[in-house]
Write an enzyme that holds these catalytic residues in place. Structure first.
Site, PDB file in Angstrom:
ATOM      1  N   SER A 145       0.786  -1.334   0.270  1.00  0.00           N
ATOM      2  CA  SER A 145       0.106   0.098  -0.019  1.00  0.00           C
ATOM      3  C   SER A 145       0.981   1.145  -0.047  1.00  0.00           C
ATOM      4  O   SER A 145       1.790   1.280   0.442  1.00  0.00           O
ATOM      5  CB  SER A 145      -0.881   0.002   1.121  1.00  0.00           C
ATOM      6  OG  SER A 145      -1.421   1.136   1.344  1.00  0.00           O
ATOM      7  N   TYR A 156      -2.196  -0.596  10.652  1.00  0.00           N
ATOM      8  CA  TYR A 156      -2.174  -0.835   8.968  1.00  0.00           C
ATOM      9  C   TYR A 156      -0.869  -0.524   8.459  1.00  0.00           C
ATOM     10  O   TYR A 156      -0.399  -1.018   7.408  1.00  0.00           O
ATOM     11  CB  TYR A 156      -3.350  -0.082   8.380  1.00  0.00           C
ATOM     12  CG  TYR A 156      -3.676  -0.346   6.955  1.00  0.00           C
ATOM     13  CD1 TYR A 156      -4.048  -1.689   6.548  1.00  0.00           C
ATOM     14  CD2 TYR A 156      -3.424   0.331   6.019  1.00  0.00           C
ATOM     15  CE1 TYR A 156      -4.281  -2.110   5.311  1.00  0.00           C
ATOM     16  CE2 TYR A 156      -3.743   0.279   4.639  1.00  0.00           C
ATOM     17  CZ  TYR A 156      -4.301  -1.118   4.244  1.00  0.00           C
ATOM     18  OH  TYR A 156      -4.427  -1.336   3.052  1.00  0.00           O
TER      19      TYR A 156
HETATM   20  N1  LIG Z   1      -8.578  -0.809  -1.412  1.00  0.00           N
HETATM   21  C1  LIG Z   1      -7.615  -0.144  -1.274  1.00  0.00           C
HETATM   22  O1  LIG Z   1      -7.680   1.321  -1.227  1.00  0.00           O
HETATM   23  C2  LIG Z   1      -6.371  -0.386  -0.929  1.00  0.00           C
HETATM   24  C3  LIG Z   1      -5.089   0.456  -0.964  1.00  0.00           C
HETATM   25  C4  LIG Z   1      -3.807  -0.180  -0.620  1.00  0.00           C
HETATM   26  C5  LIG Z   1      -3.602  -1.358  -0.591  1.00  0.00           C
HETATM   27  N2  LIG Z   1      -4.964  -2.105  -0.530  1.00  0.00           N
HETATM   28  C6  LIG Z   1      -4.593  -3.601  -0.026  1.00  0.00           C
HETATM   29  O2  LIG Z   1      -5.163  -4.548  -1.239  1.00  0.00           O
HETATM   30  C7  LIG Z   1      -5.665  -6.011  -0.599  1.00  0.00           C
HETATM   31  C8  LIG Z   1      -7.038  -6.180  -0.922  1.00  0.00           C
HETATM   32  O3  LIG Z   1      -7.942  -5.412  -0.301  1.00  0.00           O
HETATM   33  P1  LIG Z   1      -9.063  -4.645  -1.194  1.00  0.00           P
HETATM   34  O4  LIG Z   1      -9.374  -3.189  -1.193  1.00  0.00           O
HETATM   35  O5  LIG Z   1      -9.513  -5.539  -2.311  1.00  0.00           O
HETATM   36  O6  LIG Z   1     -10.105  -5.061   0.179  1.00  0.00           O
HETATM   37  P2  LIG Z   1     -11.570  -6.237   0.198  1.00  0.00           P
HETATM   38  O7  LIG Z   1     -12.221  -6.140  -1.046  1.00  0.00           O
HETATM   39  O8  LIG Z   1     -11.975  -6.360   1.606  1.00  0.00           O
HETATM   40  O9  LIG Z   1     -10.934  -7.555  -0.126  1.00  0.00           O
HETATM   41  C9  LIG Z   1     -10.306  -8.184   1.137  1.00  0.00           C
HETATM   42  C10 LIG Z   1      -9.959  -9.703   0.827  1.00  0.00           C
HETATM   43  O10 LIG Z   1      -9.075 -10.206   1.728  1.00  0.00           O
HETATM   44  C11 LIG Z   1      -9.779 -11.513   2.141  1.00  0.00           C
HETATM   45  N3  LIG Z   1      -9.292 -11.780   3.388  1.00  0.00           N
HETATM   46  C12 LIG Z   1      -9.296 -10.878   4.587  1.00  0.00           C
HETATM   47  N4  LIG Z   1      -8.725 -11.529   5.726  1.00  0.00           N
HETATM   48  C13 LIG Z   1      -8.652 -12.890   5.290  1.00  0.00           C
HETATM   49  C14 LIG Z   1      -8.218 -14.032   5.935  1.00  0.00           C
HETATM   50  N5  LIG Z   1      -8.057 -13.910   7.171  1.00  0.00           N
HETATM   51  N6  LIG Z   1      -8.251 -15.134   5.307  1.00  0.00           N
HETATM   52  C15 LIG Z   1      -8.304 -15.180   3.747  1.00  0.00           C
HETATM   53  N7  LIG Z   1      -8.797 -14.043   3.194  1.00  0.00           N
HETATM   54  C16 LIG Z   1      -8.984 -12.953   3.904  1.00  0.00           C
HETATM   55  C17 LIG Z   1     -11.122 -11.371   1.943  1.00  0.00           C
HETATM   56  O11 LIG Z   1     -11.632 -12.371   1.949  1.00  0.00           O
HETATM   57  P3  LIG Z   1     -12.809 -13.392   2.851  1.00  0.00           P
HETATM   58  O12 LIG Z   1     -13.338 -12.047   3.758  1.00  0.00           O
HETATM   59  O13 LIG Z   1     -13.829 -13.952   2.052  1.00  0.00           O
HETATM   60  O14 LIG Z   1     -11.730 -14.087   3.533  1.00  0.00           O
HETATM   61  C18 LIG Z   1     -11.271 -10.415   0.711  1.00  0.00           C
HETATM   62  O15 LIG Z   1     -11.287 -11.211  -0.365  1.00  0.00           O
HETATM   63  C19 LIG Z   1      -5.080  -5.671   1.036  1.00  0.00           C
HETATM   64  O16 LIG Z   1      -4.114  -6.186   1.129  1.00  0.00           O
HETATM   65  C20 LIG Z   1      -5.400  -4.247   1.118  1.00  0.00           C
HETATM   66  O17 LIG Z   1      -4.387  -3.713   2.331  1.00  0.00           O
HETATM   67  C21 LIG Z   1      -5.949  -1.879  -0.647  1.00  0.00           C
END
Ligand SMILES: NC(=O)c1ccc[n+]([C@@H]2O[C@H](COP(=O)([O-])OP(=O)(O)OC[C@H]3O[C@@H](n4cnc5c(N)ncnc54)[C@H](OP(=O)(O)O)[C@@H]3O)[C@@H](O)[C@H]2O)c1
Length: 259
Positions: A145, A156
């Site tokens: 991130s 975070y």
């Molecule tokens: N969106 C942003 O602005 C942003 C910015 C920078 C970085 N990121 C990073 O991008 C990545 C994905 O985030 P996103 O934005 O796509 O969020 P999201 O839509 O909430 O997706 C998060 C994913 O992680 C999975 N997850 C969470 N805890 C888990 C566990 N214990 N075991 C297995 N799977 C787990 C969830 O699946 P289940 O709940 O089905 O397990 C879900 O598929 C993260 O690492 C986040 O930090 C996001």
């Protein structure tokens, strides 16, 4: 855009039930990869698999809690059993459970952010590295991130700074082995993680999926998406007091705690 050469690769994508992981799985399958989808919500994984590969020949699901070592072992065993050799892992599963006043949360909740975003990545990497090293080929792509460059939210950012250190160091440790380690550092992306009524315009998760696809073909240490966030990172390094003000304003406006 289809990038030649990725077809046929077998890629594990964690956190594939939503947001960036889902978009990444879609793009990889569209470009000919075989994909093992991992996350906890089996219904979401099943629906995605049925949609992007109804024949089931190129997609399999592995219900996985990345914080459970037994689940990670089963994920790797299943991936190997269904599609054979694992060519790449996209460590994407992530959470932010401690945005504000994390010290008021029970310790197990605060630790979950570090556990999911950092420790689980180390553990899955531990499980896949031996076979990649044996084959002298492989890609480990970690989703960090911009919060791994700019301190925004303590737990975070701690997890994402840590993940960045892990990725960049492991890349150097593995230089010359044929195994490539890359980091994608997204800024705000429109996903359920950021879907909290924030007024900021955000690109969709496809921008991150394209960066992952690009890194599979042309590995490099780190990609920041969208690219203009590199300017913010430069400002943070050169003039941290500006960052103090910007982050204070963003937090005061309740726009973002999860950059
Ligand atoms: N969106 C942003 O602005 C942003 C910015 C920078 C970085 N990121 C990073 O991008 C990545 C994905 O985030 P996103 O934005 O796509 O969020 P999201 O839509 O909430 O997706 C998060 C994913 O992680 C999975 N997850 C969470 N805890 C888990 C566990 N214990 N075991 C297995 N799977 C787990 C969830 O699946 P289940 O709940 O089905 O397990 C879900 O598929 C993260 O690492 C986040 O930090 C996001």
């Amino acid at each position: 855009m289809s990038i030649e050469g990725s077809g046929g690769r077998h890629v594990i994508v964690t956190g594939a039930s939503s947001g960036i992981g889902e978009a990444t799985a879609r793009l990889l399958v569209a470009n000919g990869c075989r994909v093992t989808l991992a996350a906890r919500r089996t219904d979401k994984l099943e629906a995605l698999a049925a949609e992007i590969n109804p024949s089931g020949k190129r997609v399999t699901i592995a219900p996985t809690d990345v914080n459970k070592p037994g689940d990670l072992e089963r994920l790797v065993a299943r991936a190997n059993a269904i599609f054979g050799r694992i060519d790449a892992v996209v460590n994407n599963a992530g959470v932010d459970n401690g945005a504000k006043h994390w010290w008021t949360l029970p310790p197990e909740k605060s630790v979950l952010t570090l556990q999911t975003n950092l420790i689980a990545v180390v553990e899955l990497t531990r499980l896949v590295l031996p076979q990649m090293l044996e084959h002298k080929a492989g890609n480990i792509i970690n989703i960090g991130s911009v919060a791994g460059h700019i301190g925004t939210s303590s737990l975070y950012s701690a997890s994402k700074f840590g993940l960045r250190g892990f990725s960049l160091s492991l890349r150097r440790e593995l230089a010359g082995t044929g195994v490539h380690v890359s980091l994608v550092s997204p800024g705000f992306i429109r996903t359920p993680l950021t879907d909290k009524g924030r007024p900021l315009p955000m690109p969709g998760p496809e921008i991150v999926a394209r960066a992952v696809q690009q890194l599979l073909e042309h590995p490099r240490a780190e990609t920041v998406v969208p690219g203009w966030y590199r300017f913010l990172i430069f400002l943070e390094n050169a003039f941290p007091f500006i960052g103090d003000r910007v982050v204070a304003q963003i937090r005061a406006s309740k726009v973002g705690e999860k950059l």
